[in-house]
Write an enzyme that holds these catalytic residues in place. Structure first.
Site, PDB file in Angstrom:
ATOM      1  N   TYR A 133      10.373   3.562   7.155  1.00  0.00           N
ATOM      2  CA  TYR A 133       9.979   2.669   6.058  1.00  0.00           C
ATOM      3  C   TYR A 133      10.426   1.225   6.280  1.00  0.00           C
ATOM      4  CZ  TYR A 133       9.333   7.139   3.596  1.00  0.00           C
ATOM      5  OH  TYR A 133       8.956   8.417   3.244  1.00  0.00           O
ATOM      6  N   LEU A 185       2.435  11.541  -7.373  1.00  0.00           N
ATOM      7  CA  LEU A 185       1.394  11.018  -8.275  1.00  0.00           C
ATOM      8  C   LEU A 185       0.065  10.878  -7.528  1.00  0.00           C
ATOM      9  CD1 LEU A 185       3.557   8.189  -9.921  1.00  0.00           C
ATOM     10  CD2 LEU A 185       3.148  10.507 -10.787  1.00  0.00           C
ATOM     11  N   LYS A 222       7.218   6.636  -6.291  1.00  0.00           N
ATOM     12  CA  LYS A 222       7.525   5.238  -5.923  1.00  0.00           C
ATOM     13  C   LYS A 222       6.812   4.301  -6.882  1.00  0.00           C
ATOM     14  CE  LYS A 222       5.589   1.468  -3.732  1.00  0.00           C
ATOM     15  NZ  LYS A 222       4.274   0.851  -3.994  1.00  0.00           N
ATOM     16  N   SER A 223       7.486   3.243  -7.276  1.00  0.00           N
ATOM     17  CA  SER A 223       6.789   2.149  -7.962  1.00  0.00           C
ATOM     18  C   SER A 223       7.515   0.841  -7.685  1.00  0.00           C
ATOM     19  CB  SER A 223       6.719   2.374  -9.475  1.00  0.00           C
ATOM     20  OG  SER A 223       6.093   1.238 -10.069  1.00  0.00           O
ATOM     21  N   ARG A 278       7.274   0.878 -14.778  1.00  0.00           N
ATOM     22  CA  ARG A 278       6.802   2.183 -14.298  1.00  0.00           C
ATOM     23  C   ARG A 278       7.962   3.041 -13.793  1.00  0.00           C
ATOM     24  NH1 ARG A 278       1.409   0.539 -10.818  1.00  0.00           N
ATOM     25  NH2 ARG A 278       0.017   0.203 -12.587  1.00  0.00           N
ATOM     26  N   ASN A 294       8.516   6.673 -15.256  1.00  0.00           N
ATOM     27  CA  ASN A 294       8.453   7.870 -14.415  1.00  0.00           C
ATOM     28  C   ASN A 294       9.695   8.751 -14.527  1.00  0.00           C
ATOM     29  OD1 ASN A 294       5.987   6.914 -13.606  1.00  0.00           O
ATOM     30  ND2 ASN A 294       6.649   6.236 -11.575  1.00  0.00           N
TER      31      ASN A 294
HETATM   32  N1  LIG Z   1       8.140  12.864   3.925  1.00  0.00           N
HETATM   33  C1  LIG Z   1       6.980  12.263   4.037  1.00  0.00           C
HETATM   34  O1  LIG Z   1       6.252  12.465   5.012  1.00  0.00           O
HETATM   35  C2  LIG Z   1       6.512  11.345   2.982  1.00  0.00           C
HETATM   36  C3  LIG Z   1       7.403  10.929   2.011  1.00  0.00           C
HETATM   37  N2  LIG Z   1       6.986  10.068   1.027  1.00  0.00           N
HETATM   38  C4  LIG Z   1       7.978   9.713  -0.012  1.00  0.00           C
HETATM   39  O2  LIG Z   1       7.411   9.947  -1.303  1.00  0.00           O
HETATM   40  C5  LIG Z   1       7.464   8.748  -2.062  1.00  0.00           C
HETATM   41  C6  LIG Z   1       6.335   8.658  -3.077  1.00  0.00           C
HETATM   42  O3  LIG Z   1       5.091   8.773  -2.432  1.00  0.00           O
HETATM   43  P1  LIG Z   1       4.011   7.608  -2.448  1.00  0.00           P
HETATM   44  O4  LIG Z   1       3.119   7.824  -1.281  1.00  0.00           O
HETATM   45  O5  LIG Z   1       4.708   6.337  -2.548  1.00  0.00           O
HETATM   46  O6  LIG Z   1       3.107   7.934  -3.706  1.00  0.00           O
HETATM   47  P2  LIG Z   1       3.283   8.169  -5.292  1.00  0.00           P
HETATM   48  O7  LIG Z   1       2.527   9.405  -5.602  1.00  0.00           O
HETATM   49  O8  LIG Z   1       4.695   8.052  -5.702  1.00  0.00           O
HETATM   50  O9  LIG Z   1       2.429   6.979  -5.896  1.00  0.00           O
HETATM   51  C7  LIG Z   1       2.812   5.641  -5.747  1.00  0.00           C
HETATM   52  C8  LIG Z   1       1.651   4.813  -6.263  1.00  0.00           C
HETATM   53  O10 LIG Z   1       1.456   5.071  -7.651  1.00  0.00           O
HETATM   54  C9  LIG Z   1       1.631   3.878  -8.397  1.00  0.00           C
HETATM   55  N3  LIG Z   1       2.398   4.227  -9.595  1.00  0.00           N
HETATM   56  C10 LIG Z   1       3.672   4.660  -9.664  1.00  0.00           C
HETATM   57  N4  LIG Z   1       4.031   4.919 -10.933  1.00  0.00           N
HETATM   58  C11 LIG Z   1       2.954   4.644 -11.695  1.00  0.00           C
HETATM   59  C12 LIG Z   1       2.718   4.714 -13.083  1.00  0.00           C
HETATM   60  N5  LIG Z   1       3.661   5.139 -13.937  1.00  0.00           N
HETATM   61  N6  LIG Z   1       1.494   4.359 -13.551  1.00  0.00           N
HETATM   62  C13 LIG Z   1       0.538   3.945 -12.692  1.00  0.00           C
HETATM   63  N7  LIG Z   1       0.700   3.859 -11.354  1.00  0.00           N
HETATM   64  C14 LIG Z   1       1.910   4.204 -10.867  1.00  0.00           C
HETATM   65  C15 LIG Z   1       2.388   2.918  -7.497  1.00  0.00           C
HETATM   66  O11 LIG Z   1       2.027   1.589  -7.748  1.00  0.00           O
HETATM   67  P3  LIG Z   1       3.120   0.415  -7.926  1.00  0.00           P
HETATM   68  O12 LIG Z   1       4.112   0.549  -6.798  1.00  0.00           O
HETATM   69  O13 LIG Z   1       2.298  -0.822  -7.851  1.00  0.00           O
HETATM   70  O14 LIG Z   1       3.734   0.645  -9.267  1.00  0.00           O
HETATM   71  C16 LIG Z   1       1.882   3.342  -6.105  1.00  0.00           C
HETATM   72  O15 LIG Z   1       0.635   2.745  -5.834  1.00  0.00           O
HETATM   73  C17 LIG Z   1       7.417   7.656  -0.988  1.00  0.00           C
HETATM   74  O16 LIG Z   1       7.793   6.395  -1.491  1.00  0.00           O
HETATM   75  C18 LIG Z   1       8.355   8.228   0.030  1.00  0.00           C
HETATM   76  O17 LIG Z   1       9.701   8.041  -0.379  1.00  0.00           O
HETATM   77  C19 LIG Z   1       5.683   9.622   0.971  1.00  0.00           C
HETATM   78  C20 LIG Z   1       4.765   9.989   1.933  1.00  0.00           C
HETATM   79  C21 LIG Z   1       5.116  10.887   3.026  1.00  0.00           C
HETATM   80  O1  LIG Z   2       5.818   7.861   3.812  1.00  0.00           O
HETATM   81  C1  LIG Z   2       6.083   8.654   4.722  1.00  0.00           C
HETATM   82  O2  LIG Z   2       7.172   9.211   4.795  1.00  0.00           O
HETATM   83  C2  LIG Z   2       5.050   8.955   5.714  1.00  0.00           C
HETATM   84  O3  LIG Z   2       5.316   9.608   6.679  1.00  0.00           O
HETATM   85  C3  LIG Z   2       3.680   8.428   5.436  1.00  0.00           C
HETATM   86  O4  LIG Z   2       3.505   7.273   6.131  1.00  0.00           O
HETATM   87  C4  LIG Z   2       2.629   9.411   5.851  1.00  0.00           C
HETATM   88  O5  LIG Z   2       2.609   9.472   7.232  1.00  0.00           O
HETATM   89  C5  LIG Z   2       1.312   9.087   5.323  1.00  0.00           C
HETATM   90  O6  LIG Z   2       0.839   9.815   4.534  1.00  0.00           O
HETATM   91  C6  LIG Z   2       0.605   7.878   5.742  1.00  0.00           C
HETATM   92  O7  LIG Z   2      -0.619   7.843   5.075  1.00  0.00           O
END
Ligand SMILES: NC(=O)C1=CN([C@@H]2O[C@H](COP(=O)(O)OP(=O)(O)OC[C@H]3O[C@@H](n4cnc5c(N)ncnc54)[C@H](OP(=O)(O)O)[C@@H]3O)[C@@H](O)[C@H]2O)C=CC1
Ligand SMILES: O=C(O)C(=O)[C@@H](O)[C@H](O)C(=O)CO
Length: 271
Positions: free
Chosen positions: A49, A189, A229-230, A235, A239
């Site tokens: 990240y 989400l 994440k936000s 938010r 959340n």
């Molecule tokens: N292990 C892995 O491979 C992975 C791990 N992750 C982890 O999971 C976490 C969360 O996943 P992520 O992909 O970020 O997706 P999320 O499902 O948490 O969604 C995040 C999105 O939703 C929006 N959002 C958040 N809260 C609200 C709300 N209350 N109302 C409206 N929109 C909202 C955010 O916008 P905004 O920021 O503008 O508020 C952002 O665009 C990541 O940050 C990471 O830590 C993610 C992907 C892969």
């Molecule tokens: O967020 C993470 O931890 C990831 O690994 C993401 O980047 C994931 O690879 C993904 O979904 C990218 O679209």
């Protein structure tokens, strides 16, 4: 107070954590400060990240280190091996500047390389040295989890996988539950993409909550954890704010949204 979920090592994690993917380094301190003020006590980071240094600095500056669980992940590319873990972990440790890392995760199994078992052995060594409190994985399937256990005698305490109403992962959740592994949802989400779904909007209206709160409550009622994440303080607070349990009929309407649709990368696409 956020629910706590027990881990196999005898400790526990908060059911709602703060995700840091796509939080730009320059914004990370503000987002973490806003998150801590809202009540988050687990921060979900990763070497990939590109904000580990800012995460560590924000935690050190918070005055709340002992109340927090800081998680980071081993990316495993270009190399996933025992030595690569030791090398990459030392770099993460130096960037974060913390005496101990609470949670360390194998970010992807990268199954075609056939090195996730030796990778896990390096995780066990880091834990045994006291540099990590608990060790976990992300994006593992049941067969890969079983192999870790068969060859090392230890289950990961958490498997963090993509999960949301389109992709509930019922079979994997059942496997986790059978073995005491916590399911922690990433993209809980659906990256925000399912929050305007009419069924979720209607349920939110009925229970006097927001669609994001309904989805996060659904995760808790499945018995799992989630790391939304936000970038927005309002938010972040929304959340993590508790809402009343969803009635069974609302859970059934959410269950009907399952489509298998992913919003992120599938494990087989990260070889
Ligand atoms: N292990 C892995 O491979 C992975 C791990 N992750 C982890 O999971 C976490 C969360 O996943 P992520 O992909 O970020 O997706 P999320 O499902 O948490 O969604 C995040 C999105 O939703 C929006 N959002 C958040 N809260 C609200 C709300 N209350 N109302 C409206 N929109 C909202 C955010 O916008 P905004 O920021 O503008 O508020 C952002 O665009 C990541 O940050 C990471 O830590 C993610 C992907 C892969
Ligand atoms: O967020 C993470 O931890 C990831 O690994 C993401 O980047 C994931 O690879 C993904 O979904 C990218 O679209």
């Amino acid at each position: 107070m956020v629910d706590q979920l027990p881990l196999l090592n005898g400790s526990s994690i908060p059911a709602i954590g703060l995700g840091l993917y796509k939080v730009p380094p320059a914004e990370a301190a503000r987002v973490i400060d806003d998150g801590l003020a809202a009540g988050y006590r687990l921060i979900d980071g990763a070497a990939m990240y590109d904000n580990e240094a800012e995460m560590g600095a924000a935690v050190r500056a918070s005055g709340m280190r002992d109340a927090l669980q800081v998680v980071t992940k081993f990316w495993g590319d270009p190399e996933q091996s025992y030595d690569a873990v030791l090398r990459d972990f030392a770099a993460s440790e130096a960037r974060m500047g913390l005496d101990v890392v609470d949670g360390y995760m194998i970010h992807w199994p990268r199954a075609p390389r056939d090195t996730y078992v030796e990778t896990w052995r390096a995780f066990q060594a880091l834990r045994d040295e006291g540099r990590v409190r608990w060790i976990a994985v992300a994006n593992f399937g049941a067969d890969e989890l079983q192999r870790l256990f068969d060859e090392t005698g230890e289950w990961p305490v958490i498997n963090q996988v993509e999960s949301h109403p389109w992709l509930p992962q019922h079979d994997l959740r059942a496997f986790h539950a059978k073995h005491g592994i916590v399911t922690q949802a990433w993209s809980p989400l659906g990256r925000g993409r399912l929050l305007d779904h009419p069924v979720l909007v209607a349920i939110a209206d009925e229970v006097g909550a927001t669609p994001a709160q309904v989805v996060l409550r659904w995760h808790l009622q499945l018995g799992g954890a989630a790391a939304p994440k936000s970038m927005h303080a309002s938010r972040l607070a929304e959340n993590i704010a508790p809402i009343a349990p969803l009635p069974d009929e609302a859970m059934e309407r959410i269950a009907a949204l399952e489509s298998g649709e992913r919003t992120g990368t599938a494990p087989e696409d990260r070889p």
